[in-house]
Design a protein around this motif. Structure first.
Motif, PDB file in Angstrom:
ATOM      1  N   ASP A  99      -0.383  28.203  -7.803  1.00  0.00           N
ATOM      2  CA  ASP A  99      -0.644  27.824  -7.035  1.00  0.00           C
ATOM      3  C   ASP A  99       0.136  26.800  -6.459  1.00  0.00           C
ATOM      4  N   ALA A 100       0.495  26.396  -4.848  1.00  0.00           N
ATOM      5  CA  ALA A 100       1.265  25.190  -3.919  1.00  0.00           C
ATOM      6  C   ALA A 100       1.843  24.223  -3.569  1.00  0.00           C
ATOM      7  N   LYS A 101       2.058  23.229  -3.679  1.00  0.00           N
ATOM      8  CA  LYS A 101       1.738  21.661  -2.777  1.00  0.00           C
ATOM      9  C   LYS A 101       3.059  21.281  -1.782  1.00  0.00           C
ATOM     10  N   PHE A 102       2.749  20.951  -0.914  1.00  0.00           N
ATOM     11  CA  PHE A 102       3.377  20.740   0.453  1.00  0.00           C
ATOM     12  C   PHE A 102       3.173  19.406  -0.156  1.00  0.00           C
ATOM     13  N   PHE A 137       0.682  -1.008  -0.204  1.00  0.00           N
ATOM     14  CA  PHE A 137       0.299  -0.067  -0.337  1.00  0.00           C
ATOM     15  C   PHE A 137       0.568   1.136   0.046  1.00  0.00           C
ATOM     16  N   GLN A 138       0.085   2.035   0.012  1.00  0.00           N
ATOM     17  CA  GLN A 138       1.056   3.950  -0.564  1.00  0.00           C
ATOM     18  C   GLN A 138       0.243   4.883   0.307  1.00  0.00           C
ATOM     19  N   THR A 139       0.817   5.650   1.482  1.00  0.00           N
ATOM     20  CA  THR A 139      -0.371   7.026   1.584  1.00  0.00           C
ATOM     21  C   THR A 139       0.875   7.854   1.590  1.00  0.00           C
ATOM     22  N   ARG A 140      -0.167   8.989   1.009  1.00  0.00           N
ATOM     23  CA  ARG A 140       0.403   9.855   1.082  1.00  0.00           C
ATOM     24  C   ARG A 140      -0.516  10.981   1.506  1.00  0.00           C
ATOM     25  N   ALA A 141       0.663  12.155   2.494  1.00  0.00           N
ATOM     26  CA  ALA A 141      -0.720  13.698   2.627  1.00  0.00           C
ATOM     27  C   ALA A 141       0.014  15.202   2.290  1.00  0.00           C
ATOM     28  N   ARG A 142      -1.385  15.704   1.535  1.00  0.00           N
ATOM     29  CA  ARG A 142      -0.707  16.705   0.751  1.00  0.00           C
ATOM     30  C   ARG A 142      -1.606  18.519   0.524  1.00  0.00           C
ATOM     31  N   PHE A 143      -0.949  18.926   1.530  1.00  0.00           N
ATOM     32  CA  PHE A 143      -1.633  20.823   1.317  1.00  0.00           C
ATOM     33  C   PHE A 143      -1.252  21.394   0.482  1.00  0.00           C
ATOM     34  N   ASN A 144      -1.992  21.864  -0.213  1.00  0.00           N
ATOM     35  CA  ASN A 144      -1.872  22.617  -0.916  1.00  0.00           C
ATOM     36  C   ASN A 144      -2.973  24.484  -0.799  1.00  0.00           C
ATOM     37  N   VAL A 145      -2.223  25.143  -1.135  1.00  0.00           N
ATOM     38  CA  VAL A 145      -2.463  26.748  -0.777  1.00  0.00           C
ATOM     39  C   VAL A 145      -2.504  27.846  -2.630  1.00  0.00           C
TER      40      VAL A 145
END
Length: 504
Positions: free
Chosen positions: A119-122, A93-101
């Motif tokens: 638009d930038a993503k972390f 399995f694979q996980t990702r958490a993404r925050f973008n503004v």
């Protein structure tokens, strides 16, 4: 009487003097407070920047993804390495958490609206982001629009209006051109009224548009072809395209109406190789141009229910393979697909997504570039059961082939006893290097409250190689002993994903 009158007048004068002194001590009248005002010119969420006539909107999202038997964003495990080999050491399995503004500003001018958007993503991706290294940061969009021009990093003008609104989770669905993180461009759009517009654009071919070319007279590296990490000249030693020489030339014609939208687009893509012997200028193939054409439509508010929609597109490319074989998992350089039935001897499918193939010699002569031919067709249907629940079904078929000369050159180079002595790993018995994928999937999404969505998806993919024969493992199948023999044949792949998204 005179005395009393004098006292009264004297008291009045004193009071006036005191009042005047107190008034002199009071602060000046404060300026009116300038409150932030709503800007209704460009839709909900915009406000005037205080003291200016510029409107601004701040937004973003947090997205949590978990892929099951898949790569990041629910992509099939079919691109080599431990996942493609189905080795025990792969990620199950694979996980990702993404925050973008994102920030959107707009100002009305005599030339029309002046707009800037960024638009930038972390990201934090397990297995990619490290505890010490932190999460990677990316800039997906950064552009200025003024008087019909678009300058900067935006969605390609080749793509449909609904490029970012496909009802899927998977970024591994081969659904034609894809540049979800934008491409740098210089574009001009003319609007003709009634929803009709046309655009001409110069776009950077890296990283989404350059599939790469190979010189089949040079030795292939089995490890980089089949198990390399990210694509690119450094990881696929067969790729001889080097740097970009010219931007892609892109144009479109679009129609936007209440019932939906339609588009046609075309692109010219420069294709070149390196020196025939790989390092010294003893001759090289002539530079040529590939092209791609696409068309599609979207139908909204279908009779099946309010909010329902149907989208369809088809693309054809000659020497511009990445306009067909999209997706967000690869970067520049020749792409490879590879999937085995397991780390023990069984079957496997493999193939490449290239702009073209050529052959050269150390003497400085060789062939021109034989361009690949690719095409795809994709469709998406989404149905709203009610305002909170919706389900989509979608599918795609993609294919690429290399013609008689290109097929023979690739097969010879990859075969035992071929021109790249000592690097062969296949024993072909028939067929050619045509590669195709067929995919179908479904996603169900629940929006319990505004701007919060919980979705689950399932995707079935079929990877087909048109070459018959056997493959002898030379390190390509992780976990398999060297010399293990596999039959060449299609592979079935199943993967799913769950996503929680909160936008604001």
């Amino acid at each position: 009487m005179t005395t009393i009158k004098g006292l009264i007048l004297g008291s009045a004068a004193g009071l006036l003097a005191i009042g005047g002194a107190q008034a002199a001590d009071l602060p000046m009248k404060a300026k009116a407070v300038e409150y932030v005002k709503i800007c209704s010119l460009y839709g909900a969420g915009f406000y005037y920047i205080p003291g200016t006539d510029t409107c601004i909107k701040l937004g973003g999202a947090i997205r949590i993804d978990t892929a099951l038997n898949g790569n990041i964003y629910d992509a099939p495990q079919w691109q080599g390495g431990a996942p493609g080999s189905q080795a025990w050491s792969r990620d199950f399995f694979q996980t990702r958490a993404r925050f973008n503004v994102n920030i959107d500003t707009r100002t009305a001018t005599e030339y029309g609206v002046l707009r800037t958007y960024g638009d930038a993503k972390f990201d934090w991706t397990r297995g990619v982001s490290g505890i010490a290294g932190g999460a990677p940061v990316e800039v997906d969009y950064a552009f200025i629009q003024f008087a019909g021009f678009t300058f900067g990093k935006s969605v390609s003008m080749f793509d449909p209006q609904w490029a970012l609104a496909k009802p899927t989770i998977s970024s591994g669905l081969n659904a034609g051109s894809n540049n979800a993180t934008g491409v740098p461009m210089l574009a001009y759009t003319a609007s003709f009224g009634n929803g009709m517009s046309a655009t001409i654009s110069l776009e950077d071919a890296q990283p989404y548009r350059t599939a790469g070319v190979v010189n089949t007279s040079l030795a292939f590296s089995t490890a980089s072809l089949l198990t390399g990490g990210a694509y690119g000249p450094g990881n696929f030693t067969g790729n001889q395209s080097g740097g970009d020489h010219m931007p892609d030339i892109v144009g479109n014609l679009r129609l936007d109406q209440a019932w939906g939208s339609a588009f046609v687009s075309a692109a010219g893509h420069e294709v070149h190789g390196a020196y025939y012997n790989g390092t010294v200028d003893t001759g090289r193939p002539a530079t040529t141009w590939g092209y791609a054409v696409s068309g599609g439509f979207e139908l909204k508010n279908l009779p099946t229910g309010a909010g329902d929609s149907f989208k369809m597109e088809a693309t054809y490319a000659k020497g511009a393979a990445k306009y067909v074989w999209g997706g967000t998992l690869d970067t520049s350089g020749a792409g490879r697909y590879f999937r085995a039935s397991g780390p023990s001897a069984g079957t496997l499918a493999f193939g490449y997504v290239l702009d073209g193939v050529y052959t050269g010699t150390n003497a400085g002569n060789g062939t021109g570039i034989d361009l690949s031919t690719a095409w795809d067709v994709s469709a998406f249907y989404e149905h709203y059961w009610n305002p909170a629940w919706r389900t989509s079904v979608f599918g795609n078929y993609s294919q690429i082939s290399y013609g008689a000369a290109g097929n023979q050159a690739l097969i010879t180079a990859l075969s035992f006893g071929g021109t790249a002595a000592g690097t062969g790993f296949i024993t072909p018995t028939g067929g050619d290097m045509k590669l195709s994928t067929a995919q179908v999937g479904t996603r169900t999404a629940w929006t319990p409250v505004k701007d919060l969505t919980i979705a689950a998806e399932f995707v079935y993919s079929r990877l087909n190689t048109n070459l018959s024969g056997t493959y002898t493992n030379a390190g390509g199948v992780s976990g398999a002993p060297a010399g293990a023999v596999y039959g060449l044949g299609g592979q079935n792949i199943y993967n799913g994903g769950v996503q929680i998204s909160r936008s604001f």
